[in-house]
Design a protein around this motif. Structure first.
Motif, PDB file in Angstrom:
ATOM      1  N   MET A   1       0.830  -1.197   0.000  1.00 14.92           N
ATOM      2  CA  MET A   1       0.000   0.000   0.000  1.00 14.92           C
ATOM      3  C   MET A   1       0.872   1.258   0.000  1.00 14.92           C
ATOM      4  SD  MET A   1      -3.058   1.041  -0.015  1.00 14.92           S
ATOM      5  CE  MET A   1      -4.174   2.265   0.524  1.00 14.92           C
ATOM      6  N   ASN A   2       1.966   1.224   0.759  1.00 11.04           N
ATOM      7  CA  ASN A   2       2.849   2.384   0.851  1.00 11.04           C
ATOM      8  C   ASN A   2       3.481   2.727  -0.496  1.00 11.04           C
ATOM      9  OD1 ASN A   2       3.780   4.433   2.392  1.00 11.04           O
ATOM     10  ND2 ASN A   2       5.370   3.246   3.429  1.00 11.04           N
ATOM     11  N   LEU A   3       3.846   1.702  -1.277  1.00 13.70           N
ATOM     12  CA  LEU A   3       4.425   1.914  -2.604  1.00 13.70           C
ATOM     13  C   LEU A   3       3.416   2.584  -3.535  1.00 13.70           C
ATOM     14  CD1 LEU A   3       6.749   1.397  -4.663  1.00 13.70           C
ATOM     15  CD2 LEU A   3       5.586  -0.748  -5.187  1.00 13.70           C
ATOM     16  N   TYR A   4       2.170   2.129  -3.477  1.00 17.13           N
ATOM     17  CA  TYR A   4       1.132   2.715  -4.322  1.00 17.13           C
ATOM     18  C   TYR A   4       0.850   4.159  -3.921  1.00 17.13           C
ATOM     19  CZ  TYR A   4       0.278  -2.032  -5.905  1.00 17.13           C
ATOM     20  OH  TYR A   4       0.428  -3.278  -6.434  1.00 17.13           O
ATOM     21  N   TYR A   5       0.808   4.410  -2.632  1.00 15.79           N
ATOM     22  CA  TYR A   5       0.557   5.765  -2.152  1.00 15.79           C
ATOM     23  C   TYR A   5       1.683   6.690  -2.614  1.00 15.79           C
ATOM     24  CZ  TYR A   5      -0.977   9.522   0.902  1.00 15.79           C
ATOM     25  OH  TYR A   5      -1.426  10.722   1.378  1.00 15.79           O
ATOM     26  N   GLY A   6       2.918   6.240  -2.533  1.00 18.18           N
ATOM     27  CA  GLY A   6       4.061   7.024  -3.004  1.00 18.18           C
ATOM     28  C   GLY A   6       3.985   7.299  -4.488  1.00 18.18           C
ATOM     29  N   ALA A   7       3.532   6.308  -5.262  1.00 14.58           N
ATOM     30  CA  ALA A   7       3.381   6.494  -6.713  1.00 14.58           C
ATOM     31  C   ALA A   7       2.290   7.517  -7.015  1.00 14.58           C
ATOM     32  CB  ALA A   7       3.060   5.159  -7.382  1.00 14.58           C
ATOM     33  N   VAL A   8       1.212   7.502  -6.242  1.00 16.47           N
ATOM     34  CA  VAL A   8       0.129   8.469  -6.450  1.00 16.47           C
ATOM     35  C   VAL A   8       0.606   9.869  -6.068  1.00 16.47           C
ATOM     36  CG1 VAL A   8      -2.211   9.129  -5.758  1.00 16.47           C
ATOM     37  CG2 VAL A   8      -1.678   6.730  -6.177  1.00 16.47           C
ATOM     38  N   VAL A   9       1.384   9.969  -4.984  1.00 15.59           N
ATOM     39  CA  VAL A   9       1.950  11.273  -4.593  1.00 15.59           C
ATOM     40  C   VAL A   9       2.846  11.796  -5.723  1.00 15.59           C
ATOM     41  CG1 VAL A   9       3.555  12.440  -3.017  1.00 15.59           C
ATOM     42  CG2 VAL A   9       1.810  10.928  -2.106  1.00 15.59           C
ATOM     43  N   PHE A  10       3.674  10.933  -6.278  1.00 11.50           N
ATOM     44  CA  PHE A  10       4.549  11.333  -7.374  1.00 11.50           C
ATOM     45  C   PHE A  10       3.739  11.812  -8.581  1.00 11.50           C
ATOM     46  CE2 PHE A  10       7.096  10.443 -11.178  1.00 11.50           C
ATOM     47  CZ  PHE A  10       8.221  11.215 -10.888  1.00 11.50           C
ATOM     48  N   ALA A  11       2.718  11.046  -8.964  1.00 11.29           N
ATOM     49  CA  ALA A  11       1.852  11.443 -10.089  1.00 11.29           C
ATOM     50  C   ALA A  11       1.173  12.778  -9.796  1.00 11.29           C
ATOM     51  CB  ALA A  11       0.805  10.360 -10.359  1.00 11.29           C
ATOM     52  N   HIS A  12       0.783  12.977  -8.554  1.00 14.74           N
ATOM     53  CA  HIS A  12       0.117  14.221  -8.161  1.00 14.74           C
ATOM     54  C   HIS A  12       1.069  15.415  -8.292  1.00 14.74           C
ATOM     55  CE1 HIS A  12      -3.158  16.347  -6.249  1.00 14.74           C
ATOM     56  NE2 HIS A  12      -2.336  16.869  -5.375  1.00 14.74           N
ATOM     57  N   VAL A  13       2.282  15.252  -7.833  1.00 16.30           N
ATOM     58  CA  VAL A  13       3.260  16.344  -7.900  1.00 16.30           C
ATOM     59  C   VAL A  13       3.635  16.647  -9.352  1.00 16.30           C
ATOM     60  CG1 VAL A  13       5.628  17.006  -7.301  1.00 16.30           C
ATOM     61  CG2 VAL A  13       4.154  15.971  -5.570  1.00 16.30           C
ATOM     62  N   VAL A  14       3.883  15.608 -10.142  1.00 13.09           N
ATOM     63  CA  VAL A  14       4.243  15.815 -11.551  1.00 13.09           C
ATOM     64  C   VAL A  14       3.095  16.492 -12.302  1.00 13.09           C
ATOM     65  CG1 VAL A  14       4.753  14.631 -13.736  1.00 13.09           C
ATOM     66  CG2 VAL A  14       5.957  13.984 -11.651  1.00 13.09           C
ATOM     67  N   SER A  15       1.870  16.056 -12.051  1.00 15.79           N
ATOM     68  CA  SER A  15       0.733  16.677 -12.742  1.00 15.79           C
ATOM     69  C   SER A  15       0.523  18.115 -12.274  1.00 15.79           C
ATOM     70  CB  SER A  15      -0.540  15.848 -12.551  1.00 15.79           C
ATOM     71  OG  SER A  15      -0.910  15.784 -11.188  1.00 15.79           O
ATOM     72  N   ALA A  16       0.851  18.418 -11.019  1.00 10.32           N
ATOM     73  CA  ALA A  16       0.760  19.809 -10.541  1.00 10.32           C
ATOM     74  C   ALA A  16       1.775  20.689 -11.272  1.00 10.32           C
ATOM     75  CB  ALA A  16       0.990  19.862  -9.037  1.00 10.32           C
ATOM     76  N   VAL A  17       2.974  20.174 -11.451  1.00 11.09           N
ATOM     77  CA  VAL A  17       4.006  20.931 -12.177  1.00 11.09           C
ATOM     78  C   VAL A  17       3.581  21.147 -13.626  1.00 11.09           C
ATOM     79  CG1 VAL A  17       6.380  20.808 -13.041  1.00 11.09           C
ATOM     80  CG2 VAL A  17       5.888  20.210 -10.665  1.00 11.09           C
ATOM     81  N   ILE A  18       3.041  20.106 -14.254  1.00 11.44           N
ATOM     82  CA  ILE A  18       2.637  20.211 -15.661  1.00 11.44           C
ATOM     83  C   ILE A  18       1.413  21.112 -15.809  1.00 11.44           C
ATOM     84  CG2 ILE A  18       1.785  18.914 -17.655  1.00 11.44           C
ATOM     85  CD1 ILE A  18       3.553  16.589 -16.734  1.00 11.44           C
ATOM     86  N   SER A  19       0.577  21.201 -14.768  1.00 15.06           N
ATOM     87  CA  SER A  19      -0.592  22.066 -14.917  1.00 15.06           C
ATOM     88  C   SER A  19      -0.291  23.527 -14.631  1.00 15.06           C
ATOM     89  CB  SER A  19      -1.777  21.596 -14.079  1.00 15.06           C
ATOM     90  OG  SER A  19      -1.472  21.101 -12.859  1.00 15.06           O
ATOM     91  N   VAL A  20       0.908  23.842 -14.135  1.00 11.72           N
ATOM     92  CA  VAL A  20       1.267  25.249 -13.911  1.00 11.72           C
ATOM     93  C   VAL A  20       2.414  25.686 -14.825  1.00 11.72           C
ATOM     94  CG1 VAL A  20       2.140  26.921 -12.252  1.00 11.72           C
ATOM     95  CG2 VAL A  20       0.495  25.238 -11.523  1.00 11.72           C
ATOM     96  N   GLY A  21       3.434  24.890 -14.943  1.00  3.56           N
ATOM     97  CA  GLY A  21       4.641  25.265 -15.684  1.00  3.56           C
ATOM     98  C   GLY A  21       4.419  25.783 -17.089  1.00  3.56           C
ATOM     99  N   PRO A  22       3.678  25.040 -17.926  1.00  2.00           N
ATOM    100  CA  PRO A  22       3.486  25.515 -19.302  1.00  2.00           C
ATOM    101  C   PRO A  22       2.746  26.850 -19.400  1.00  2.00           C
ATOM    102  CG  PRO A  22       2.986  23.193 -19.160  1.00  2.00           C
ATOM    103  CD  PRO A  22       3.190  23.672 -17.756  1.00  2.00           C
ATOM    104  N   LEU A  23       2.003  27.200 -18.361  1.00  5.88           N
ATOM    105  CA  LEU A  23       1.289  28.477 -18.395  1.00  5.88           C
ATOM    106  C   LEU A  23       2.249  29.657 -18.481  1.00  5.88           C
ATOM    107  CD1 LEU A  23      -1.499  27.770 -15.784  1.00  5.88           C
ATOM    108  CD2 LEU A  23      -1.776  28.021 -18.247  1.00  5.88           C
TER     109      LEU A  23
END
Length: 146
Positions: A1-23
């Motif tokens: 469960m911890n590995l999956y949670y870490g992967a979701v956190v990573f996806a969340h952070v990367v998607s946050a960067v992609i949703s602001v950076g290109p702007l």
């Protein structure tokens, strides 16, 4: 469960960067639109549309991963920062869906000056960047407002 949670956190952070950076790429493109000829103008507008689409899809990943983090994480839905983040997210989603599209459609309509539309486009970009930064602050800082 911890590995999956870490992967979701990573996806969340990367998607946050992609949703602001290109702007931030929009700002020089909008500035160049002022002096662009008709051919270059269409290229700049196409790049702007691609950036908006990228931000929109990254926002989808951001929302889904955020929901998963709340479901499986230690924070309840009624936490003040979660409620505020959801509120800002809904506002930014509506704004992204209506704000940029409406301004870009007006670009070739008669009765609108190019300078007026560019000014609106720039203002729209800064408003959306501001909303995204507020949302990021809420997610990182997690303030207890009430």
């Amino acid at each position: 469960m911890n590995l999956y949670y870490g992967a979701v956190v990573f996806a969340h952070v990367v998607s946050a960067v992609i949703s602001v950076g290109p702007l931030f790429l929009l700002l020089p493109l909008i500035r160049r639109l002022r002096t662009a000829n008709a051919e270059a103008e269409e290229i700049y507008l196409a790049f702007i549309r691609v950036i908006i689409r990228l931000v929109m899809h990254a926002g989808h990943v951001l929302v889904v991963s955020g929901v998963l983090l709340i479901i499986f994480g230690p924070w309840p839905w009624h936490t003040s920062w979660v409620i505020l983040t959801i509120s800002v997210m809904l506002l930014s989603g509506v704004f992204l869906a209506t704000g940029f599209s409406a301004v870009l459609k007006k670009f070739h309509e008669s009765g609108n000056t190019k300078e007026e539309i560019i000014k609106k486009l720039r203002r729209t970009a800064w408003i959306y960047i501001s909303l995204m930064l507020v949302m990021m602050w809420l997610m990182v800082q997690k303030p207890a407002v009430w």
